[in-house]
Design an enzyme around this catalytic site. Structure first.
Site, short mmCIF file in Angstrom:
data_model
loop_
_atom_site.label_atom_id
_atom_site.label_comp_id
_atom_site.label_asym_id
_atom_site.label_seq_id
_atom_site.Cartn_x
_atom_site.Cartn_y
_atom_site.Cartn_z
N HIS A 179 -45.24 -27.40 -30.85
CA HIS A 179 -44.91 -27.20 -29.44
C HIS A 179 -43.44 -27.51 -29.18
CE1 HIS A 179 -49.18 -26.91 -28.95
NE2 HIS A 179 -49.12 -26.88 -27.63
N HIS A 220 -49.76 -35.86 -30.74
CA HIS A 220 -48.89 -36.12 -31.88
C HIS A 220 -48.45 -37.57 -31.85
CE1 HIS A 220 -48.05 -32.21 -33.83
NE2 HIS A 220 -48.23 -31.68 -32.63
N ASP A 224 -43.55 -37.29 -34.87
CA ASP A 224 -43.63 -35.83 -34.90
C ASP A 224 -42.67 -35.21 -33.88
OD1 ASP A 224 -45.71 -36.48 -36.58
OD2 ASP A 224 -47.25 -36.14 -35.07
#
Length: 320
Positions: A179, A220, A224
């Site tokens: 994302h 996450h 990350d």
């Protein structure tokens, strides 16, 4: 009547832009197709690592300590933010088809965006296959029946990647956030080619909010997101320097680079034009640099004054 007139104007803009973009699409379609195909390969890799994922206790995370957990009922907030960013950017890249002012060609900007995405996703695939961490998302934790996928019954089950459910409910593809790859690539692209200062500031703010929501939704770990921030920015910086710069349409630059034959023809035309201008100057008696002519006029005027002064001196000497 007004609506019909405005619709006609918009249609003319769309058709004119299609005419301008088609030559570029015919030239770059293979690169665009490769970038789109790699999006499927990236999804396939994420699906594959789900088979390797093993749930376990959550890792100690500074972001989890600092940000309150949204919970399963509010985890959709991060997805809504991402969807807003994605479709806002997508629509902006097609604004040359509608608006009169435009800085880029849609085909060229998507070729650039896909190059950024592919380079970042290659690094992402290598990273999350190197080490599988226990997923922090709710469906990846111990006790969830989809935390680890059972062995596939056939190859087709793997190739279809269970879209879109398999994409949203994946586990194991953690470092680094997909994302955030899309978000940062879109934000950096608009920052370079966008024109609204306020929107640029808002887009960076949205990227920060997106980062915090991903951590708060426990989709996450903080690492990350942090790794995505410096990796994607570095990838975009280096790839952007390697790619040829896009022509700026505000300066009226040509659509495509000229071929060698076209360049030679243009140089020949310019040379012929200069020869014609010189020929006309010779016929009109205007050959030469205007500065030289001014100097000659000044010299001629000074010479005349000297002659007149000499004549007066001679006349005085003769007593006349």
């Amino acid at each position: 009547m007004y609506i019909a007139r405005e619709a006609s104007k918009v249609w003319r803009k769309v058709t004119a832009e299609i005419t301008a973009e088609l030559p570029l699409l015919r030239e770059k379609w293979l690169l665009l197709l490769a970038g789109l195909v790699f999006q499927y390969i990236h999804g396939l890799a994420a699906r594959g690592v789900h088979y390797l994922h093993r749930p376990g206790p959550l890792l100690q995370d500074l972001g989890f300590m600092a940000l309150p957990e949204l919970g399963q009922d509010k985890s959709y907030l991060s997805e809504c933010t991402f969807v807003f960013i994605f479709f806002s950017f997508f629509l902006w890249t097609f604004h040359p088809f509608i608006y009169h002012s435009k800085r880029f060609y849609t085909v060229l900007i998507w070729r650039r965006v896909l190059a950024f995405l592919v380079a970042s996703q290659v690094l992402r695939i290598i990273t999350f296959y190197s080490t599988q961490l226990p997923g922090p998302n709710y469906h990846c934790r111990e006790g969830s029946h989809i935390a680890t996928l059972p062995p596939p019954n056939n190859v087709l089950e793997v190739l279809l990647i269970n879209f879109p459910r398999g994409v949203n409910l994946g586990c194991g593809d953690l470092i680094f956030s997909s994302h955030m790859i899309f978000t940062l690539v879109f934000v950096r692209t608009y920052h370079k080619y966008g024109t609204k200062r306020f929107v640029k500031l808002l887009s960076w703010l949205m990227a920060i909010v997106q980062s915090l929501l991903i951590i708060a939704a426990r989709k996450h770990y903080s690492v990350d997101v942090v790794v995505a921030w410096y990796t994607v920015n570095l990838v975009v910086y280096f790839v952007d320097n390697k790619l040829p710069e896009m022509p700026d349409r505000t300066n009226g630059s040509p659509l495509l680079p000229l071929s060698t034959k076209e360049k030679d023809g243009r140089l020949k035309d310019e040379k012929d034009s200069r020869l014609k201008d010189e020929f006309h100057k010779l016929l009109n008696g205007n050959h030469g640099d205007p500065t030289d002519r001014r100097q000659r006029v000044q010299m001629d005027g000074r010479h005349d004054d000297d002659l007149n002064h000499g004549a007066l001196s001679d006349a005085t000497a003769n007593g006349t």
